[in-house]
Motif scaffolding. Sequence first.
Motif, mmCIF file in Angstrom:
data_model
loop_
_atom_site.group_PDB
_atom_site.id
_atom_site.type_symbol
_atom_site.label_atom_id
_atom_site.label_comp_id
_atom_site.label_asym_id
_atom_site.label_seq_id
_atom_site.Cartn_x
_atom_site.Cartn_y
_atom_site.Cartn_z
ATOM 1 N N LEU A 27 0.828 -1.213 0.000
ATOM 2 C CA LEU A 27 0.000 0.000 0.000
ATOM 3 C C LEU A 27 0.859 1.259 0.000
ATOM 4 C CD1 LEU A 27 -2.873 1.169 0.182
ATOM 5 C CD2 LEU A 27 -2.614 1.142 2.679
ATOM 6 N N ILE A 28 1.834 1.305 0.898
ATOM 7 C CA ILE A 28 2.678 2.497 1.000
ATOM 8 C C ILE A 28 3.649 2.580 -0.171
ATOM 9 C CG2 ILE A 28 4.443 3.631 2.386
ATOM 10 C CD1 ILE A 28 3.066 2.611 4.857
ATOM 11 N N GLU A 29 4.212 1.430 -0.558
ATOM 12 C CA GLU A 29 5.173 1.451 -1.655
ATOM 13 C C GLU A 29 4.535 1.942 -2.953
ATOM 14 O OE1 GLU A 29 7.145 -2.221 -2.141
ATOM 15 O OE2 GLU A 29 8.027 -2.217 -0.135
ATOM 16 N N ASN A 30 3.348 1.436 -3.232
ATOM 17 C CA ASN A 30 2.647 1.913 -4.440
ATOM 18 C C ASN A 30 2.377 3.413 -4.363
ATOM 19 O OD1 ASN A 30 2.645 -0.620 -5.556
ATOM 20 N ND2 ASN A 30 0.579 -1.141 -4.861
ATOM 21 N N TYR A 31 2.012 3.859 -3.172
ATOM 22 C CA TYR A 31 1.771 5.307 -3.009
ATOM 23 C C TYR A 31 3.048 6.093 -3.252
ATOM 24 C CZ TYR A 31 0.818 9.818 -0.913
ATOM 25 O OH TYR A 31 0.680 11.160 -0.703
ATOM 26 N N LEU A 32 4.176 5.579 -2.717
ATOM 27 C CA LEU A 32 5.436 6.299 -2.883
ATOM 28 C C LEU A 32 5.884 6.325 -4.337
ATOM 29 C CD1 LEU A 32 7.377 5.041 0.272
ATOM 30 C CD2 LEU A 32 6.363 7.293 -0.097
ATOM 31 N N ILE A 33 5.697 5.186 -5.018
ATOM 32 C CA ILE A 33 6.116 5.131 -6.423
ATOM 33 C C ILE A 33 5.235 6.037 -7.286
ATOM 34 C CG2 ILE A 33 6.318 3.641 -8.440
ATOM 35 C CD1 ILE A 33 7.033 1.358 -6.488
ATOM 36 N N GLN A 34 3.902 5.906 -7.094
ATOM 37 C CA GLN A 34 2.983 6.739 -7.867
ATOM 38 C C GLN A 34 2.969 8.179 -7.353
ATOM 39 O OE1 GLN A 34 1.544 5.634 -10.589
ATOM 40 N NE2 GLN A 34 2.475 3.606 -10.243
ATOM 41 N N GLY A 35 3.211 8.336 -6.082
ATOM 42 C CA GLY A 35 3.154 9.676 -5.483
ATOM 43 C C GLY A 35 4.200 10.611 -6.020
ATOM 44 N N GLN A 181 -0.140 7.873 6.926
ATOM 45 C CA GLN A 181 0.731 8.087 8.081
ATOM 46 C C GLN A 181 0.156 7.413 9.330
ATOM 47 O OE1 GLN A 181 0.943 12.387 7.827
ATOM 48 N NE2 GLN A 181 3.115 12.289 7.241
ATOM 49 N N ASP A 182 -1.163 7.543 9.499
ATOM 50 C CA ASP A 182 -1.801 6.864 10.634
ATOM 51 C C ASP A 182 -1.683 5.349 10.487
ATOM 52 O OD1 ASP A 182 -2.470 9.301 11.647
ATOM 53 O OD2 ASP A 182 -4.538 9.283 10.863
ATOM 54 N N TYR A 183 -1.863 4.865 9.259
ATOM 55 C CA TYR A 183 -1.745 3.428 8.978
ATOM 56 C C TYR A 183 -0.322 2.939 9.296
ATOM 57 C CZ TYR A 183 -0.778 -0.614 5.963
ATOM 58 O OH TYR A 183 -0.348 -1.812 5.479
ATOM 59 N N LEU A 184 0.681 3.714 8.878
ATOM 60 C CA LEU A 184 2.074 3.350 9.132
ATOM 61 C C LEU A 184 2.374 3.362 10.627
ATOM 62 C CD1 LEU A 184 4.854 2.656 7.991
ATOM 63 C CD2 LEU A 184 5.319 5.130 7.833
ATOM 64 N N LYS A 185 1.836 4.314 11.312
ATOM 65 C CA LYS A 185 2.058 4.402 12.754
ATOM 66 C C LYS A 185 1.483 3.183 13.471
ATOM 67 C CE LYS A 185 1.265 7.477 16.671
ATOM 68 N NZ LYS A 185 0.639 8.754 17.096
ATOM 69 N N ARG A 186 0.241 2.812 13.079
ATOM 70 C CA ARG A 186 -0.370 1.636 13.705
ATOM 71 C C ARG A 186 0.405 0.360 13.369
ATOM 72 N NH1 ARG A 186 -5.000 4.246 11.819
ATOM 73 N NH2 ARG A 186 -5.169 2.759 10.092
ATOM 74 N N LYS A 187 0.858 0.255 12.103
ATOM 75 C CA LYS A 187 1.596 -0.930 11.688
ATOM 76 C C LYS A 187 2.928 -1.019 12.429
ATOM 77 C CE LYS A 187 2.460 -3.765 7.708
ATOM 78 N NZ LYS A 187 2.196 -3.972 6.273
ATOM 79 N N ARG A 192 6.200 -3.690 16.626
ATOM 80 C CA ARG A 192 6.920 -3.681 17.901
ATOM 81 C C ARG A 192 6.311 -4.702 18.862
ATOM 82 N NH1 ARG A 192 7.100 2.298 17.440
ATOM 83 N NH2 ARG A 192 9.261 2.885 16.973
ATOM 84 N N GLU A 193 4.970 -4.736 18.857
ATOM 85 C CA GLU A 193 4.318 -5.704 19.743
ATOM 86 C C GLU A 193 4.667 -7.140 19.328
ATOM 87 O OE1 GLU A 193 0.197 -4.859 19.631
ATOM 88 O OE2 GLU A 193 0.358 -2.966 20.748
ATOM 89 N N GLN A 194 4.628 -7.402 17.993
ATOM 90 C CA GLN A 194 4.963 -8.739 17.506
ATOM 91 C C GLN A 194 6.428 -9.081 17.836
ATOM 92 O OE1 GLN A 194 4.055 -9.155 13.383
ATOM 93 N NE2 GLN A 194 1.842 -8.755 13.660
ATOM 94 N N TYR A 195 7.305 -8.080 17.688
ATOM 95 C CA TYR A 195 8.719 -8.300 17.996
ATOM 96 C C TYR A 195 8.909 -8.641 19.471
ATOM 97 C CZ TYR A 195 13.343 -6.964 19.552
ATOM 98 O OH TYR A 195 14.565 -6.931 20.184
ATOM 99 N N MET A 231 10.065 4.655 5.221
ATOM 100 C CA MET A 231 8.713 4.937 4.728
ATOM 101 C C MET A 231 8.151 6.200 5.387
ATOM 102 S SD MET A 231 8.086 2.603 2.480
ATOM 103 C CE MET A 231 9.850 2.784 2.157
ATOM 104 N N GLU A 232 8.379 6.310 6.686
ATOM 105 C CA GLU A 232 7.870 7.482 7.412
ATOM 106 C C GLU A 232 8.553 8.760 6.936
ATOM 107 O OE1 GLU A 232 6.863 8.735 12.005
ATOM 108 O OE2 GLU A 232 8.507 7.338 11.623
ATOM 109 N N ASP A 233 9.873 8.665 6.714
ATOM 110 C CA ASP A 233 10.592 9.850 6.206
ATOM 111 C C ASP A 233 10.066 10.260 4.827
ATOM 112 O OD1 ASP A 233 12.098 9.888 8.462
ATOM 113 O OD2 ASP A 233 13.838 8.861 7.574
ATOM 114 N N SER A 234 9.792 9.247 3.990
ATOM 115 C CA SER A 234 9.272 9.561 2.657
ATOM 116 C C SER A 234 7.894 10.214 2.745
ATOM 117 C CB SER A 234 9.200 8.286 1.816
ATOM 118 O OG SER A 234 10.496 7.765 1.596
ATOM 119 N N LEU A 235 7.056 9.645 3.632
ATOM 120 C CA LEU A 235 5.717 10.247 3.788
ATOM 121 C C LEU A 235 5.821 11.655 4.363
ATOM 122 C CD1 LEU A 235 3.651 7.215 5.129
ATOM 123 C CD2 LEU A 235 3.675 8.151 2.823
#
Length: 733
Positions: A27-35, A181-187, A192-195, A231-235
């Motif tokens: 989702l984010i990668e496609n946005y970054l490439i197309q963005g 950005q909200d999606y990335l933050k939650r992910k 971190r929780e999974q780690y 990803m966050e820096d790019s966004l």
Amino acid sequence: MLCFVGANAQLSDSLKSLDSKEFKDTLIENYLIQGKKAIIAEYQSFREKTKKDSILKNTGKDSLQRKIKYSGDVSLAHDYGLLPALVDSNQIDPISMYSSEGIGNVEFMGVPLKLNYHYANYQVPYGLNNYFRVGVDLERLKELKKERLKGINKEYEERKELNKLGKDSLRMKQEYLQVLQDYLKRKLENEREQYQEKLKDTLSAGAGKESDSIREVLRLFEEKMAYYDRMEDSLNWYQDRMEELSDDYESVDYDLEKEKLKAIEKLKMKAVDKQNEYTGGVLAGLKKFNLGLSYPRTTAMSETALPLKGVDLAYQYKNWYTFLASGLTVNTLMFTNNQFENKLTNTQNLLNFFDFQVLKKNQLLSLVRTGYGKPESDHAFVGIRYLTPLPFLNSDSNNEVEKSLGLELDLRMKIDKGFPGTLDVVYGKTSLGGVDEGTGPIEEKGFFRTRTNLGLLKWEQKLSKLRSSYTLAFRWLDPYVDNSNLGVMQSDNVRLEVQSKHRLNSRIQLGLQGRTDRNNLLAIQDSTMRIDLMGIEGQASFGRLLNVVGHLNYVSMANYDRNASLLSSQDNYLVTVNLNSNHQLKKMNGFASFTYSDNALLVGDQYFYFRNIGGEYRLSGRRIANTVSYYDYQTNNLDESNEMLETGIISDRIELSLKSLKISAELSYSPDISEENYGFYVDLAWSLGKNTTFISKIEKPILGNYYETYFLDRYQRFPYTIQSKIVFNINSK
């Protein structure tokens, strides 16, 4: 504006590790490439939108330099026979007259002009057969300025709307970016929780000892964190770019507002009243400009204008007003001075139409009026008039005219509160005028000591609640005032006048007038003339059914000797009533009119009577109209017999409109005339093409019609008028 320096490198760095097959966020990668493409396209689109020409240029920055536009009519005509405008008693043969006239509108360098001219090879009594006029069309000028202002506002609104669409599009992108950005933050929090859970499980399995599995978990976690940080820096980079672009859009709004004001200022436009009428540039203060035949008001003592062949200019700069006029005086009387056996020369002005006096030709009149204020509002003006003969234009050596100077002070004060009204005060002087035999000699004592004073006091009062207005005026002209310098009015006269106008309701209006004039102000003459006038006029309308207009004026003329004893008196009256009505008969329009006019005026030592009673009925359709009329004319001969003459005329007129031809024909008959008791006319207007019309007319009037009276020998020699004219329509479109 946007700054992409270093930005593309940052974006490339953030995408270097996207080849990892272990984890990807599609989702984010496609946005970054197309963005990247989208934000660059948005930037380029923004630059294209703001790269347009300025508002001023797009709205005709200099529509002043557009091509010349023109429209109008030019005609060539030939008249032959009994010409109605010519009253030369020495000419009894049919007259052949060639003429040309034109009227048109021209826009040159953004300035709208009115042009018209008239030329004829035969000199007519009123002296206006050869003239031209070029004047600024002030109404059209206001319209042009309105159009330019409208164009500026339209372009501004279009740019504003375009900018708004861009801002709306950007706002949607910003909102979607916020979602990512909200999606990335939650992910990230989820990772971190999974780690932590995975690390906990690994540590439990390894009894707290470091192992390869623990190092692998740490490596994957660090790579994921680095990946999501990139990803966050790019966004965030996109967010910064969008904020910059948003600031640019806001800047454009601000620049558009400034550009609009600059465009208006560059055109030098300003609102001059609450109705948003606009003028501009040097022409902003122009109130009047005519070159050629013009009609300037030569004195504040009278509303009457004097025809001049010259220049006529009025200009208002803020609160300073200047009026200039200079040209040759023109005699515009519709008859020669010896008409009616010279009975009208220097006759007193009975009804304030105009003074019958010998109007000199070939004199140069120049006048300047300037001062603080506006003519229609409060003002204080000073005026100078200078009248001089032009010997090289005047072949009559016995008609010499002395130079004449006139000074005038014109004050007006408007009161808006309390008892609202307008006060006019005028005072002036002239050089010594011509002295009549009855006035007696005068010893000239200098310009400021000679009795050549003139003055006016005038108060106008409006009572809105009563729907009425009142005017009280007092006018004084000394016996030795040079009336040729004024151009209007006779000297040795004092006048007191009262007028009122009343709007009784929405259908009925009424006007009342009372006036008294007296001469012999210095009691030099043996007799004094006094003229008293009382008048009433009314107008009433009852829908389309009936309209009534009427006038009644009674004039008393009396002469008194030095002892105030009555020597003679005469009564004059003028009565006019007109009734008309409009109606419809199926698809036809009907119009009925009735006229009654009855006048008795003292001309010299005899009364001149005229009575006209009659009416007409017109029925018209889309292409055809028919008018039937009957008028009865009664007048008297100004001779010893003073015999009354009566002529009744019955007429029938038919008008027909075809595709390219208009025909009008009338047949008249008089039962009161034994010979030559019929008349007719046929008028043809034939369209020869889109821009050419040919007009031809032949007419035989009935001798005795008050409005068409000719010398009998001329009428008997050739009682016909033959006219032909070709009209060319000229248009730049």
